[in-house]
Scaffold this active site. Structure first.
Site, PDB file in Angstrom:
ATOM      1  CE1 TYR A  91      69.660   3.364  -1.838  1.00 52.61           C
ATOM      2  CE2 TYR A  91      69.559   5.533  -0.919  1.00 52.61           C
ATOM      3  CZ  TYR A  91      69.103   4.191  -1.023  1.00 52.61           C
ATOM      4  OH  TYR A  91      67.978   3.718  -0.248  1.00 52.61           O
ATOM      5  CB  VAL A  93      59.409   5.910   0.655  1.00 54.03           C
ATOM      6  CG1 VAL A  93      59.777   5.104   1.598  1.00 54.03           C
ATOM      7  CG2 VAL A  93      60.735   6.526  -0.093  1.00 54.03           C
ATOM      8  CE1 TYR A 152      60.553  -0.161   2.052  1.00 51.77           C
ATOM      9  CE2 TYR A 152      58.430   0.106   1.670  1.00 51.77           C
ATOM     10  CZ  TYR A 152      59.620   0.295   1.480  1.00 51.77           C
ATOM     11  OH  TYR A 152      59.925   1.396   0.480  1.00 51.77           O
ATOM     12  CE  LYS A 210      66.514   0.695  -1.495  1.00 53.28           C
ATOM     13  NZ  LYS A 210      66.124   0.627   0.015  1.00 53.28           N
ATOM     14  CB  SER A 212      62.561   0.802  -2.307  1.00 53.54           C
ATOM     15  OG  SER A 212      63.479   1.165  -1.288  1.00 53.54           O
TER      16      SER A 212
END
Ligand code: GLU
Length: 313
Positions: free
Chosen positions: A197, A267, A249, A72, A69
């Site tokens: 992705y 993660v 998160y 991102k 992540s």
């Protein structure tokens, strides 16, 4: 201890890393992407770089891991540079969800059915479809080159074992992407968007690479070591704001209180964070807490921020 310099940090850091490592046994590696479960659960490493290029590392900082992540943040910035704010925020919102990063719940419940923010999976998949390029391969290459540029490391590449492992098991992300396509959020073929992705989530880095990228964000888009302006200041501001409100998160509020720095975790156990105007920080600790953040990593950042009074708030 109001003023910190790199010598002070380097004296204290090894003992703090050893102490935070003890937390690792209380967490777990991610297993829903099977390849990630092979990471060393007891590892903890950190790298910090200052505006003059002085750096320190401690613990298992040489460990290679996938960005997941954390990537991102950079696809968001690239999508903003490719399309501008209006186009991007037509497809993703600006709010935290309070739900899990891979939840589809609000996509159906809350109209107009666009993802709440670009850092949850649905939002990042929507962002992947906004990256400029004639096909999935060109889009993936552009993301990789952008991350190579920011990390000042042209040898970065995609970890194909992790990529294949995620692609083979991504039923939830796949269903989310098809749902987004039906809502008119995704442009192009769904499988092509997913491929972009999965590939950017699988870019393999070390703590030093993350620290270098974080240093550019800490300096509002300019690499302080070369003077190169790599990202418009406004887009860095947007990225850092999302990192603060949604980067950790469902523990982003707690992290803001305990650490008080913009951060993004993944993660695989990585965390990218920064002390604005001063330090870029990259960290790895694959053992995750129940919210999906590196259990020992968060503990270490909390110690550092509180000892050196780094909180922005
Ligand atoms: N590739 C991961 C996924 O889509 C990223 C999740 C994360 O790091 O939060 O599930």
């Amino acid at each position: 201890m109001p003023r910190t310099d790199i010598e002070q940090i380097s004296t204290l850091l090894p003992a703090w890393v050893e102490s935070s490592k003890k937390q690792c046994i209380h967490g777990k590696t991610a297993s829903y992407i099977p390849e990630l479960s092979k990471a060393p659960i007891e590892a903890l490493g950190i790298h910090l770089i200052d505006s003059n290029g002085h750096s320190i590392s401690a613990g298992d900082s040489e460990l290679a891991f996938t960005m997941q992540s954390i990537s991102k943040v950079f696809t968001l910035i690239l999508a903003l540079m490719d399309n501008g704010e209006e186009v991007v925020f037509d497809k993703v919102g600006m709010e935290p969800t309070g739900d899990n990063f891979n939840s589809m719940l609000k996509l159906e419940l809350v109209q107009p059915g666009i993802p709440f923010n670009p850092l949850i999976n649905a939002g990042a998949i929507a962002i992947s479809s906004l990256i400029a390029g004639k096909d999935a391969n060109e889009k993936s290459q552009r993301v990789l080159r952008f991350i190579q540029l920011l990390s000042n490391n042209s040898s970065l590449s995609c970890d194909l074992d992790v990529y294949r492992s995620e692609s083979a098991t991504a039923n939830l992300n796949r269903s989310m992407a098809y749902f987004l396509k039906d809502n008119g959020v995704l442009q192009g073929q769904v499988e092509d968007v997913l491929d972009v992705y999965f590939r950017h989530c699988s870019i393999s880095v070390t703590c030093a690479d993350l620290a270098q990228m974080a240093l550019v964000l800490a300096h509002n888009g300019t690499n302080p070591l070369t003077g190169d302006k790599l990202i418009p200041r406004r887009y860095v501001q947007i990225a850092k704001t999302f990192m603060t409100t949604c980067g950790m998160y469902n523990a982003s509020g707690e992290f803001a209180i305990q650490v008080g720095l913009p951060a993004k975790s993944g993660v695989a156990g990585g965390i990218l964070t920064m002390v604005p105007g001063r330090y870029g920080i990259g960290l790895i600790g694959p053992s995750l807490n129940r919210k999906g953040n590196s259990i020992a990593g968060v503990n270490l950042l909390q110690t550092m921020s509180q000892q050196f009074d780094w909180s922005l708030f």
